[in-house]
Design an enzyme around this catalytic site. Sequence first.
Site, PDB file in Angstrom:
ATOM      1  N   HIS A 166       0.812  -1.218   0.000  1.00 40.50           N
ATOM      2  CA  HIS A 166       0.000   0.000   0.000  1.00 40.50           C
ATOM      3  C   HIS A 166       0.845   1.268   0.000  1.00 40.50           C
ATOM      4  O   HIS A 166       0.382   2.337  -0.429  1.00 40.50           O
ATOM      5  CB  HIS A 166      -0.932  -0.011   1.211  1.00 40.50           C
ATOM      6  CG  HIS A 166      -2.154   0.844   1.059  1.00 40.50           C
ATOM      7  ND1 HIS A 166      -2.251   1.892   0.157  1.00 40.50           N
ATOM      8  CD2 HIS A 166      -3.355   0.827   1.720  1.00 40.50           C
ATOM      9  CE1 HIS A 166      -3.441   2.464   0.263  1.00 40.50           C
ATOM     10  NE2 HIS A 166      -4.128   1.836   1.191  1.00 40.50           N
ATOM     11  N   ASP A 381     -10.518  -5.551 -17.672  1.00 43.42           N
ATOM     12  CA  ASP A 381     -10.783  -6.582 -18.683  1.00 43.42           C
ATOM     13  C   ASP A 381      -9.456  -7.110 -19.216  1.00 43.42           C
ATOM     14  O   ASP A 381      -8.702  -6.375 -19.866  1.00 43.42           O
ATOM     15  CB  ASP A 381     -11.627  -5.967 -19.808  1.00 43.42           C
ATOM     16  CG  ASP A 381     -11.949  -6.954 -20.924  1.00 43.42           C
ATOM     17  OD1 ASP A 381     -11.481  -8.109 -20.876  1.00 43.42           O
ATOM     18  OD2 ASP A 381     -12.670  -6.555 -21.864  1.00 43.42           O
TER      19      ASP A 381
END
Length: 448
Positions: A166, A381
Amino acid sequence: MAPQATSLVFIVRRCKPELVVPAKPTPHEFKQLSDIDDQEGLRFQIPFIQFYKYDPSMNGRDPVRVIREALAQTLVFYYPFAGRLREGPGRKLVVECTGEGIIFIEADADVTLEQFGDTLQPPFPCWEELLFEVPGSGGILNCPLLHIQVTRLKCGGFIFAIGLNHAISDGIGLVKFMMAVGEVVRGATSPSILPVWQRHLLNARDPPHVTYAHPEYDEVVDTKGTIFPLDDMSLRFFLFGPTEISALRKFVPHHLSQCSTFELLTAYLWRCRTIAIQPDSDEEVRIIFAINASAKLNPPLPTGYYGNSFALPAAVTTAEKLCKKPLGYALELVKKAKNKVNEEYVRSLADMLVIRGRPHFTVMRTFLVSDLTRAGFKKVDFGWGKPIYGGPAKGGVGTIPGVICTFIPVNNGMGKDGIVVPICLPAPAMEIFVKELDGLSKFIGSSL
């Protein structure tokens, strides 16, 4: 409102972990993180997961192979991800762009996507098998910055799981990288949005000067033993669909009726959680939430910026006021805290972090909410279409269990969107929390 835990069990066969390196030589250099990036509270790894259906148009293409190759090509542009974090003087974090690569695991599971059920949402069965933690790789410094496992399913679909350090990026930044990988899979030679480092844009001023109060970083002494016991924590997931949100809006006073779903749900959960942990009535309690800082800057951050770009404003009140006053009181506090974030607030935040040595945000009697419903995970995608679930893989993440909570977007398979909220509390407090939420369920039932 509480999703049912699944009892699905399956076997995952993993290949030996490997390092995927950039497909071409990349610069060996040191790149500083921003003063927002390298605060103490972001030094942990956060996991995400994507589920993809079989697509006949991709028949004969192996998701493991094509994603592995696309990762190598994408890392040419995002080459800092292939490096390692080092800590310099004053605990300043820098990326050494070594080109060592990211961890990649090829896997197969003897399960179909259909067996996971109609509504995909955390907790996911056999999660530890879907993003295997390679021994020695779990640190923040001197370790791979991304961990990826692609698991083929019996039905021809697959699961893409990724662990992110992070400190180098937030969820929105990670989505930009994943979208770029997807573009390369689908034939692009470079990302349509090129990555931008420029972490200096969120650095402290010279000299730094703090112009706002930042109660989200106050040092609060634990005088009454209210730090959560880590050996008796209960993690549960709660689903809030259109019915629950509509019911909550009936408790909102007229002058706050234009509040967002995020503001309303945050205020409601903060109040319920505070009732559950039972602090003394005169004790201070805090709500902190992540607000996108880019839009507050003039000019905004470049589109390709993929560092942590949020502020963490806080609202503070006493436990007695929060628990005894109506929901509108909490909601007003949330809205005021959210609305105070402007460019000067963001600059003041970076200055304060540097002056105070990059402190951890306050955890004592604090509830931190991160809204990932619009982060974009459901748009990624890889050639097989958009995922049927994309987003956080689990709850209870962070350096202090029970403090951070994410809002996770889900779809029930019948076209209705909802928000799943993981809540982590000591077991006795969880019982009280569930009773508070039952009050909303009874209200919904009585109003039908």
